[in-house]
Design a protein around this motif. Structure first.
Motif, PDB file in Angstrom:
ATOM      1  N   LEU A 105       0.829  -1.205   0.000  1.00  0.00           N
ATOM      2  CA  LEU A 105       0.000   0.000   0.000  1.00  0.00           C
ATOM      3  C   LEU A 105       0.863   1.254   0.000  1.00  0.00           C
ATOM      4  CD1 LEU A 105      -2.841  -1.034   2.472  1.00  0.00           C
ATOM      5  CD2 LEU A 105      -3.168  -0.299   0.100  1.00  0.00           C
ATOM      6  N   ALA A 106       1.989   1.187   0.707  1.00  0.00           N
ATOM      7  CA  ALA A 106       2.871   2.349   0.777  1.00  0.00           C
ATOM      8  C   ALA A 106       3.674   2.545  -0.500  1.00  0.00           C
ATOM      9  CB  ALA A 106       3.808   2.208   1.973  1.00  0.00           C
ATOM     10  N   ASN A 107       4.046   1.440  -1.156  1.00  0.00           N
ATOM     11  CA  ASN A 107       4.940   1.523  -2.311  1.00  0.00           C
ATOM     12  C   ASN A 107       4.225   1.423  -3.656  1.00  0.00           C
ATOM     13  OD1 ASN A 107       7.098   1.693  -0.523  1.00  0.00           O
ATOM     14  ND2 ASN A 107       7.359  -0.549  -0.472  1.00  0.00           N
ATOM     15  N   GLY A 108       2.929   1.200  -3.616  1.00  0.00           N
ATOM     16  CA  GLY A 108       2.187   1.076  -4.864  1.00  0.00           C
ATOM     17  C   GLY A 108       1.769  -0.353  -5.123  1.00  0.00           C
ATOM     18  N   LEU A 109       0.473  -0.538  -5.330  1.00  0.00           N
ATOM     19  CA  LEU A 109      -0.062  -1.881  -5.531  1.00  0.00           C
ATOM     20  C   LEU A 109       0.103  -2.330  -6.976  1.00  0.00           C
ATOM     21  CD1 LEU A 109      -3.418  -1.582  -3.544  1.00  0.00           C
ATOM     22  CD2 LEU A 109      -1.371  -2.811  -2.834  1.00  0.00           C
ATOM     23  N   ALA A 110       0.425  -3.595  -7.130  1.00  0.00           N
ATOM     24  CA  ALA A 110       0.444  -4.184  -8.462  1.00  0.00           C
ATOM     25  C   ALA A 110      -0.991  -4.436  -8.925  1.00  0.00           C
ATOM     26  CB  ALA A 110       1.234  -5.488  -8.434  1.00  0.00           C
ATOM     27  N   GLU A 111      -1.144  -4.710 -10.200  1.00  0.00           N
ATOM     28  CA  GLU A 111      -2.462  -5.045 -10.730  1.00  0.00           C
ATOM     29  C   GLU A 111      -2.857  -6.454 -10.279  1.00  0.00           C
ATOM     30  OE1 GLU A 111      -4.718  -3.470 -12.419  1.00  0.00           O
ATOM     31  OE2 GLU A 111      -3.635  -1.570 -12.742  1.00  0.00           O
ATOM     32  N   PHE A 112      -4.037  -6.589  -9.694  1.00  0.00           N
ATOM     33  CA  PHE A 112      -4.592  -7.905  -9.392  1.00  0.00           C
ATOM     34  C   PHE A 112      -6.095  -7.756  -9.230  1.00  0.00           C
ATOM     35  CE2 PHE A 112      -3.540  -6.055  -5.293  1.00  0.00           C
ATOM     36  CZ  PHE A 112      -4.629  -6.361  -4.494  1.00  0.00           C
ATOM     37  N   THR A 113      -6.802  -8.862  -9.387  1.00  0.00           N
ATOM     38  CA  THR A 113      -8.260  -8.840  -9.278  1.00  0.00           C
ATOM     39  C   THR A 113      -8.677  -8.400  -7.880  1.00  0.00           C
ATOM     40  OG1 THR A 113      -8.305 -10.697 -10.811  1.00  0.00           O
ATOM     41  CG2 THR A 113     -10.351 -10.197  -9.652  1.00  0.00           C
ATOM     42  N   TRP A 114      -9.684  -7.522  -7.819  1.00  0.00           N
ATOM     43  CA  TRP A 114     -10.241  -6.990  -6.579  1.00  0.00           C
ATOM     44  C   TRP A 114      -9.357  -5.911  -5.938  1.00  0.00           C
ATOM     45  CZ3 TRP A 114     -15.052  -8.354  -6.575  1.00  0.00           C
ATOM     46  CH2 TRP A 114     -15.428  -9.606  -7.065  1.00  0.00           C
ATOM     47  N   ARG A 115      -8.308  -5.488  -6.639  1.00  0.00           N
ATOM     48  CA  ARG A 115      -7.430  -4.474  -6.053  1.00  0.00           C
ATOM     49  C   ARG A 115      -8.198  -3.199  -5.720  1.00  0.00           C
ATOM     50  NH1 ARG A 115      -3.156  -0.960  -9.430  1.00  0.00           N
ATOM     51  NH2 ARG A 115      -5.200  -0.184 -10.135  1.00  0.00           N
ATOM     52  N   ASP A 116      -8.952  -2.666  -6.683  1.00  0.00           N
ATOM     53  CA  ASP A 116      -9.613  -1.380  -6.472  1.00  0.00           C
ATOM     54  C   ASP A 116     -10.655  -1.471  -5.363  1.00  0.00           C
ATOM     55  OD1 ASP A 116      -8.043  -0.436  -8.488  1.00  0.00           O
ATOM     56  OD2 ASP A 116      -9.601  -0.580 -10.042  1.00  0.00           O
ATOM     57  N   GLU A 117     -11.414  -2.558  -5.325  1.00  0.00           N
ATOM     58  CA  GLU A 117     -12.412  -2.721  -4.259  1.00  0.00           C
ATOM     59  C   GLU A 117     -11.745  -2.773  -2.887  1.00  0.00           C
ATOM     60  OE1 GLU A 117     -14.269  -4.565  -7.956  1.00  0.00           O
ATOM     61  OE2 GLU A 117     -12.280  -4.394  -7.052  1.00  0.00           O
ATOM     62  N   LEU A 118     -10.652  -3.515  -2.794  1.00  0.00           N
ATOM     63  CA  LEU A 118      -9.971  -3.632  -1.505  1.00  0.00           C
ATOM     64  C   LEU A 118      -9.426  -2.279  -1.049  1.00  0.00           C
ATOM     65  CD1 LEU A 118      -8.045  -7.003  -1.984  1.00  0.00           C
ATOM     66  CD2 LEU A 118     -10.045  -6.600  -0.540  1.00  0.00           C
ATOM     67  N   VAL A 119      -8.881  -1.512  -1.971  1.00  0.00           N
ATOM     68  CA  VAL A 119      -8.341  -0.209  -1.594  1.00  0.00           C
ATOM     69  C   VAL A 119      -9.453   0.698  -1.070  1.00  0.00           C
ATOM     70  CG1 VAL A 119      -7.292   1.911  -2.482  1.00  0.00           C
ATOM     71  CG2 VAL A 119      -6.369  -0.317  -3.141  1.00  0.00           C
ATOM     72  N   ARG A 120     -10.568   0.768  -1.802  1.00  0.00           N
ATOM     73  CA  ARG A 120     -11.676   1.626  -1.357  1.00  0.00           C
ATOM     74  C   ARG A 120     -12.205   1.181   0.012  1.00  0.00           C
ATOM     75  NH1 ARG A 120     -10.216   5.001  -4.421  1.00  0.00           N
ATOM     76  NH2 ARG A 120     -10.903   5.257  -6.585  1.00  0.00           N
ATOM     77  N   LEU A 121     -12.392  -0.106   0.176  1.00  0.00           N
ATOM     78  CA  LEU A 121     -12.923  -0.598   1.455  1.00  0.00           C
ATOM     79  C   LEU A 121     -11.934  -0.357   2.586  1.00  0.00           C
ATOM     80  CD1 LEU A 121     -14.561  -3.961   0.274  1.00  0.00           C
ATOM     81  CD2 LEU A 121     -15.727  -1.825   0.877  1.00  0.00           C
ATOM     82  N   TRP A 122     -10.655  -0.511   2.309  1.00  0.00           N
ATOM     83  CA  TRP A 122      -9.649  -0.259   3.347  1.00  0.00           C
ATOM     84  C   TRP A 122      -9.629   1.212   3.738  1.00  0.00           C
ATOM     85  CZ3 TRP A 122      -4.831   2.438   2.865  1.00  0.00           C
ATOM     86  CH2 TRP A 122      -4.040   2.385   4.021  1.00  0.00           C
ATOM     87  N   GLU A 123      -9.714   2.091   2.765  1.00  0.00           N
ATOM     88  CA  GLU A 123      -9.736   3.526   3.077  1.00  0.00           C
ATOM     89  C   GLU A 123     -10.973   3.893   3.890  1.00  0.00           C
ATOM     90  OE1 GLU A 123      -7.217   5.090  -0.835  1.00  0.00           O
ATOM     91  OE2 GLU A 123      -9.419   5.241  -0.790  1.00  0.00           O
ATOM     92  N   PHE A 124     -12.108   3.278   3.560  1.00  0.00           N
ATOM     93  CA  PHE A 124     -13.317   3.510   4.345  1.00  0.00           C
ATOM     94  C   PHE A 124     -13.146   2.959   5.761  1.00  0.00           C
ATOM     95  CE2 PHE A 124     -17.772   2.041   5.397  1.00  0.00           C
ATOM     96  CZ  PHE A 124     -18.236   3.304   5.745  1.00  0.00           C
ATOM     97  N   ALA A 125     -12.502   1.796   5.872  1.00  0.00           N
ATOM     98  CA  ALA A 125     -12.252   1.204   7.195  1.00  0.00           C
ATOM     99  C   ALA A 125     -11.390   2.125   8.047  1.00  0.00           C
ATOM    100  CB  ALA A 125     -11.609  -0.164   7.051  1.00  0.00           C
ATOM    101  N   CYS A 126     -10.407   2.765   7.439  1.00  0.00           N
ATOM    102  CA  CYS A 126      -9.552   3.694   8.191  1.00  0.00           C
ATOM    103  C   CYS A 126     -10.372   4.864   8.726  1.00  0.00           C
ATOM    104  CB  CYS A 126      -8.419   4.200   7.299  1.00  0.00           C
ATOM    105  SG  CYS A 126      -7.204   2.932   6.860  1.00  0.00           S
ATOM    106  N   VAL A 127     -11.321   5.342   7.922  1.00  0.00           N
ATOM    107  CA  VAL A 127     -12.192   6.431   8.374  1.00  0.00           C
ATOM    108  C   VAL A 127     -13.071   5.956   9.534  1.00  0.00           C
ATOM    109  CG1 VAL A 127     -14.099   7.946   7.697  1.00  0.00           C
ATOM    110  CG2 VAL A 127     -12.177   7.576   6.137  1.00  0.00           C
TER     111      VAL A 127
END
Length: 643
Positions: free
Chosen positions: A369-391
């Motif tokens: 997450l700190a260095n940049g995510l590679a392309e993989f299935t569900w990457r974008d969903e996981l990022v959005r959900l993780w950012e919401f979880a942090c909030v």
């Protein structure tokens, strides 16, 4: 002049010092002076000496036959001196009279006492019953001694094998087998587990611990009765989402899945989808009775005992590649992750994938997450959900997990045979509070909080987890959970694994459908279910902790040349770095908490689940490492983790 008298059921003699009509003072052969009532004197005599009467009478007793005395005495009540005169054919001397008294006194089933020195022969039918009872006791004692001898010699009698489950938890001390086991323990110097292992009742300490747990909590076995499996609801609308779950590789009861759908006016709709066995298992049904009895799935390394039959779990688990009935909470959020509103639905949810930690965590972690995510299935969903979880975490003001802690996953290869019994264990350490953990934990907290608040607002009772003043408890009324920073917390997201979640799900289904709830306010049945669950869940968690400790010892034994490192917790207590084992260390010198030390392993006791270790050296008095958790995910008390 001497006298013989009875005191506390014992015959004694003494020499008269003074006397009156009503009493006399005597001195015993041991020099003790007593005051006696004259009526308590059984025999007065001049010779032999007071100290000689009873020993000589005891010798005389050997020549008396109980059966003959029974035949010669009449049916009427008699005094011992009267019978002595008839028996000996002359006025008995003090030794003869005393001997006959001792004989009568020693045969209470033949001669019933009727007063001081007076007796009456037992009626023939009563005598025969008593003699039969004596013979039965003699035979029983022979059985006890035979079984005890076999046990002490390392053999397991069939009679003892038949009551093993009872022996382990609720031994009936009136049973001959139990008495034999106690006798064998005493003669062999072994405790019960050691004795049973030595005589082959169990092939390993693991088998003993497992059998003991099952005998207490699953006395009828871990199998399920023949039950009619519930039909899946057919009239549910289909959700327009692509849901996925995130679980450990061994998880089969997939209770929760997530989805993320863009909103046409910006932001997203987050779906929290929970398996819905409450739609197919009616309250009071035979299947519900099974869940009510088990109350929770039991977890332990290498094994689990599910709350529901596998076929039922398979019907409702959120398996990838199919539509699954679910209770869904939709959370609408803006682009800045602020919440717009909520919606509850009962629907069929298309579950597209079951993601596993071992596949996703190498791609989605703090470093990537700190260095940049590679392309993989569900990457974008996981990022959005993780950012919401942090909030969400920031809004609660409480971390969802201690980022410096660790979880430990136990895996047992049952095909491997070792000197300690079947099974070779591997223990993997993973950081607690990883992005995946936070993502799932925060969304489950949100669901449990939102649904608990909805039940409370509607006046429908549920089962809540509360914490006030540091004390965690369960309650049927909404109450704050200070540890999580929420106003209420109703366990609702694991209905395949916990009975309270199934209960809360049914209450929520009734609320959504506008129907009467299965449990009304003030329900005694709801309170009983909550109390039973709390007791049982704690017992299951304690067993898991014990078995994890057992497998930690097995892991140490597999590392034959290991000198493990550990951190000091407090005086004489350390926690190993590589495995979740807390160990008392009497040889530990005074060191600050957090100091790392090296240990020597000197021995194991798998039955007591204890290891003997010795302090070797201090590695670095100032170093600190992450603090590993002593328990695995399924048994932790922290509600964030259980969510």
């Amino acid at each position: 002049m001497h006298v013989m008298f009875e005191e506390d059921g014992v015959f004694k003699t003494g020499t008269i010092l003074t006397q009156s009509d009503a009493s006399l003072q005597v001195e015993t052969p041991h020099g003790k002076r007593l005051k006696l009532k004259s009526a308590n004197v059984l025999l007065r005599f001049d010779s032999p000496a007071a100290s000689e009467l009873l020993p000589r009478a005891e010798n005389e007793v050997q020549g008396l036959e109980t059966e003959f005395l029974y035949e010669v005495c009449g049916d009427a009540e008699f005094g011992f001196e009267e019978l002595a005169a008839d028996y000996f054919g002359h006025t008995p001397n003090p030794v003869e009279a005393t001997a006959l008294l001792l004989k009568l006194h020693a045969a209470p089933i033949w001669f019933h006492r009727k007063g001081r020195g007076r007796f009456r022969k037992a009626p023939p039918e009563i005598l025969q019953a008593a003699l039969a009872g004596l013979e039965k006791k003699r035979q029983q004692q022979e059985t006890v001694e035979r079984l005890a001898a076999e046990l002490a010699a390392g053999s397991l009698p069939a009679e003892v094998a038949a009551i093993l489950p009872q022996l382990l938890t609720k031994p009936d001390r009136n049973r001959l087998e139990t008495k034999a086991v106690e006798m064998a323990c005493e003669t062999s110097g072994k405790n019960l587990p050691q004795l049973l292992l030595a005589c082959g009742a169990f092939d390993s300490a693991y088998a003993y611990h497992r059998a003991r747990f099952l005998s207490e909590h699953f006395p009828e076995g871990t199998g399920f009765p023949e039950l009619a499996f519930p039909a899946l609801p057919e009239d549910l609308p289909r959700a327009e989402v692509r849901a996925f779950s995130i679980d450990d590789a061994t998880t089969t009861e997939i209770d929760d899945a997530l989805s993320l759908t863009p909103r046409t006016d910006g932001g997203w709709r987050i779906g929290i989808h929970i398996a819905a066995p409450g739609l197919g298992i009616p309250p009071g049904s035979p299947l519900d009775a099974v869940a009510r009895k088990r109350l929770s799935t039991v977890y332990m390394p290498g094994e689990k005992i599910t709350m529901l039959p596998d076929a039922v779990v398979e019907r409702f688990t959120l398996s990838g590649g199919r539509d699954c009935p679910a209770l869904s909470l939709y959370v609408d959020i803006r682009a800045d992750y602020s919440i717009i509103g909520y919606e509850n639905r009962i629907e069929n949810v298309p579950v597209v994938a079951n993601l596993r930690h071992h596949d996703i965590e190498p791609l989605f972690n703090e470093e990537t997450l700190a260095n940049g995510l590679a392309e993989f299935t569900w990457r974008d969903e996981l990022v959005r959900l993780w950012e919401f979880a942090c909030v969400l975490e920031a809004g609660r003001g409480k971390p969802s997990a201690n980022a410096t802690s660790f979880d430990f996953n136990f895996y047992v290869d049952w095909s491997a045979q070792t000197a300690d019994g079947p099974g070779r264990v591997s223990i993997e350490r993973r950081p607690r509070g990883s992005p995946l953990d936070k993502l799932v934990a925060e969304l489950m907290i949100l669901a449990n909080n939102t649904w608990g608040r909805a039940l409370s607002k509607a006046g429908i009772p549920g089962i809540y987890r509360a914490q006030t003043g540091g004390r965690v408890r369960m309650t049927t009324a909404a109450a704050p959970h200070e540890g999580l920073g929420v106003d209420c917390y109703a366990w609702s997201t694991s209905p395949l694994r916990r009975h309270v979640d199934l209960i809360n799900q049914r209450q929520l289904i009734a609320l959504i459908r506008g129907e009467p709830a299965p449990f009304a306010r003030g329900s005694a049945e709801l309170a009983a279910a909550m109390n039973d669950f709390e007791i049982t869940y704690a017992a299951y968690a304690d067993h898991q902790r014990q078995m994890e400790r057992y497998w930690c010892l097995r892991w140490l034994r597999q590392q034959s040349d290991l000198t493990p490192t550990a951190q000091v917790l407090r005086e004489s207590l350390v926690r190993l770095d590589e495995i979740p084992l807390v160990q008392r260390l009497p040889s530990l010198p005074p060191l600050d908490p957090g100091t790392r030390v090296r240990l020597a392993v000197e021995g194991f006791d798998d039955l007591a689940i204890e290891a003997q270790m010795r302090y070797l050296e201090t590695l670095d008095a100032n170093s600190r490492q992450g603090n590993p958790s002593p328990e695995s995910e399924a048994a932790r008390e922290t509600d964030v983790d259980e969510a």
